[in-house]
Design a protein around this motif. Structure first.
Motif, PDB file in Angstrom:
ATOM      1  N   GLU A  29      55.668  36.125  84.697  1.00 45.74           N
ATOM      2  CA  GLU A  29      55.628  36.216  86.228  1.00 45.74           C
ATOM      3  C   GLU A  29      56.474  36.872  86.632  1.00 45.74           C
ATOM      4  O   GLU A  29      57.644  37.068  86.258  1.00 45.74           O
ATOM      5  CB  GLU A  29      55.671  34.573  86.880  1.00 45.74           C
TER       6      GLU A  29
ATOM      7  N   VAL B 277      56.208  42.546  86.000  1.00 50.79           N
ATOM      8  CA  VAL B 277      57.557  41.973  85.721  1.00 50.79           C
ATOM      9  C   VAL B 277      58.391  43.304  85.589  1.00 50.79           C
ATOM     10  O   VAL B 277      59.590  43.290  86.171  1.00 50.79           O
ATOM     11  CB  VAL B 277      57.629  41.059  84.609  1.00 50.79           C
TER      12      VAL B 277
ATOM     13  N   ALA C 136      59.810  38.319  88.280  1.00 50.87           N
ATOM     14  CA  ALA C 136      61.094  37.861  88.677  1.00 50.87           C
ATOM     15  C   ALA C 136      61.911  38.698  89.353  1.00 50.87           C
ATOM     16  O   ALA C 136      61.813  40.061  89.140  1.00 50.87           O
ATOM     17  CB  ALA C 136      61.643  37.359  87.324  1.00 50.87           C
TER      18      ALA C 136
ATOM     19  N   THR D 211      67.316  34.095  83.973  1.00 46.96           N
ATOM     20  CA  THR D 211      66.097  34.057  84.377  1.00 46.96           C
ATOM     21  C   THR D 211      65.621  35.328  84.092  1.00 46.96           C
ATOM     22  O   THR D 211      64.303  35.633  83.760  1.00 46.96           O
ATOM     23  CB  THR D 211      65.981  33.586  85.787  1.00 46.96           C
ATOM     24  N   ALA D 212      66.095  36.395  84.608  1.00 49.73           N
ATOM     25  CA  ALA D 212      65.508  38.023  84.637  1.00 49.73           C
ATOM     26  C   ALA D 212      65.514  38.318  83.184  1.00 49.73           C
ATOM     27  O   ALA D 212      64.672  39.003  82.775  1.00 49.73           O
ATOM     28  CB  ALA D 212      66.508  39.147  85.470  1.00 49.73           C
TER      29      ALA D 212
ATOM     30  N   GLN E 149      68.221  40.034  89.827  1.00 50.56           N
ATOM     31  CA  GLN E 149      69.476  39.234  90.454  1.00 50.56           C
ATOM     32  C   GLN E 149      70.748  40.028  90.141  1.00 50.56           C
ATOM     33  O   GLN E 149      71.974  39.427  90.312  1.00 50.56           O
ATOM     34  CB  GLN E 149      69.556  37.893  89.660  1.00 50.56           C
TER      35      GLN E 149
ATOM     36  N   ALA F 221      62.616  36.715  81.601  1.00 50.19           N
ATOM     37  CA  ALA F 221      61.288  37.327  82.062  1.00 50.19           C
ATOM     38  C   ALA F 221      60.973  38.735  81.469  1.00 50.19           C
ATOM     39  O   ALA F 221      60.058  39.026  81.174  1.00 50.19           O
ATOM     40  CB  ALA F 221      61.560  37.526  83.537  1.00 50.19           C
TER      41      ALA F 221
END
Length: 428
Positions: free
Chosen positions: A209, A289, A211, A250-251, A214, A254
């Motif tokens: 998904e 992504v 992301a 998280t990145a 950041q 992903a």
């Protein structure tokens, strides 16, 4: 020894000489009460006695490790290598676990800089250390890293052997989720092996998904951590550094999942009875992504080429052309197999429309000729596909030359006098 005390003096009236000897030899672990007692008599802190490092040194070292990791993931890998190396020297033999973890950081930083040979040497040394001292290092993450490095170095057989070894460990432990499972799945799919495990990881983690990037949050927290350290608030500096690493995790995951999906779609698109709908879904998700991360432009372009190939196999030539042109327009710096594959899509569409495919085929050949990366199966497949398309275009000499280059990319040197089906089959 530094206090010039005998074991009897250290034991005092409360402990036996033999018990102190057993503690020194590592055959007994002192209780908290005994540890405090020994620390008082030795004139040091309990923390130093148990870990070989004073509390302030310990927290400063933890901060150094986190800042080195931030440098590795979000800064300069060369600076990260220097930071990790400083920690190795500071830790010395008194804190072997800390030194081992910092040496892993050095290896990862070498890999991130593209020094694959040196990274392999570092990881191999760490594997030997892990075998001798399993309490310091885990073997499985090192095997995954070596699998990845050998693949990038062009030693596909060694990479697949290590991938199989890592897969055995992961299957035995039932690991299909988490960072390590994702790293292993990515290493396996890059070597085009262990695909059932890759599919299990994809099933467990779902379609990648989108992301958010950041990077700005990570940098802000990193700067705040540095400021806290300069203000001698080490505990807060560690917390802020941990928050920065967490924000970037998280990145990172992903992107890895997107790369897994992209490779899976690429590998399976040409398979007999291929599930093109799933390949399209995974390739499209991967492209979505990767498009969110400016630092992943090359991988984004690669994902667009994969998606264009899947669309071509599905019969959607208009979309295939549009995606291939997007990949070529994405960056003028795209070189090698990725850009060549985009031109091969354009050539295949041109042939399907009875148009002249020679310009696209010649450009693909130029790009493959100029590819300076280590030969890979993906390169061999591009040359083979170029040969197939030259054959469809009616140029037998170009076809034979492309097939020969395909064989050379997988380590087979043979003279091919003309276009042959067997040469293509050898690479298939």
């Amino acid at each position: 020894m530094s206090r010039r005390m005998s074991q009897a003096q250290l034991a005092g009236p409360d402990l036996s000489d033999s018990y102190v000897s057993l503690i020194e030899s590592g055959k007994r672990t002192p209780t908290p009460v005994v540890a405090r007692l020994l620390a008082e008599r030795l004139g040091c802190t309990t923390e130093f006695l148990l870990h070989g490092i004073e509390p302030r040194q310990r927290i400063d070292t933890e901060l150094g490790l986190r800042h080195a990791e931030l440098e590795l993931y979000h800064g300069d890998p060369a600076a990260a290598a220097d930071r990790f190396d400083d920690i190795v020297k500071a830790a010395g033999e008194d804190n072997a676990v800390l030194a081992a973890h910092a040496r892993v950081g050095v290896a990862r930083a070498l890999e991130a800089q593209g020094h694959t040979g040196r990274a392999v040497e570092a990881y191999e040394r760490l594997r030997r250390e892990a075998a001798a001292h399993p309490e310091r290092l885990a073997d499985l993450p090192l095997v995954v890293s070596l699998c990845r490095c050998y693949q990038r170095a062009g030693d596909r057989l060694r990479a697949r052997d290590l991938g199989g070894h890592a897969l055995d460990q992961a299957d035995r432990l039932g690991i299909t989720e988490g960072d390590l499972a994702v790293e292993l799945a990515l290493a396996l799919v890059e070597t085009e092996s262990g695909l059932p495990y890759v599919e299990r990881v994809l099933a467990a983690t779902g379609v990648p998904e989108a992301a958010a990037d950041q990077s700005s949050e990570v940098l802000a927290l990193w700067q705040a951590s540095v400021a806290a350290a300069e203000g001698e608030d080490s505990a807060l500096a560690v917390r802020l550094a941990e928050d920065a690493l967490s924000a970037g995790r998280t990145a990172r995951i992903a992107v890895r999942r997107a790369r897994i999906a992209m490779h899976w779609a690429r590998i399976t698109a040409d398979a007999e009875n291929a599930d093109l709908d799933r390949a399209n879904s995974l390739a499209a998700s991967a492209a979505g992504v990767l498009s969110a991360f400016p630092g992943e432009r090359a991988e984004h372009a690669r994902s667009l080429v994969v998606l264009s190939h899947v669309r071509l196999r599905s019969g959607d030539t208009e979309s295939a052309v549009d995606l291939a042109e997007q990949a070529l327009d994405l960056s003028v710096s795209i070189r090698g197999t990725t850009a060549a594959a985009a031109h091969l899509v354009l050539a295949e569409v041109a042939l399907s429309r009875s148009h002249d495919a020679a310009p696209a085929l010649r450009r693909a050949k130029e790009l493959l000729d100029g590819d300076t990366t280590a030969p890979s199966r993906e390169t061999a497949q591009a040359w083979r596909r170029l040969g197939d398309l030259w054959g469809q275009a009616g140029d037998v000499d170009q076809q034979a030359g492309a097939y020969r280059r395909a064989l050379e990319a997988v380590g087979i040197r043979v003279h091919i006098p003309g276009s042959t089906t067997s040469s293509a089959m050898l690479i298939g």
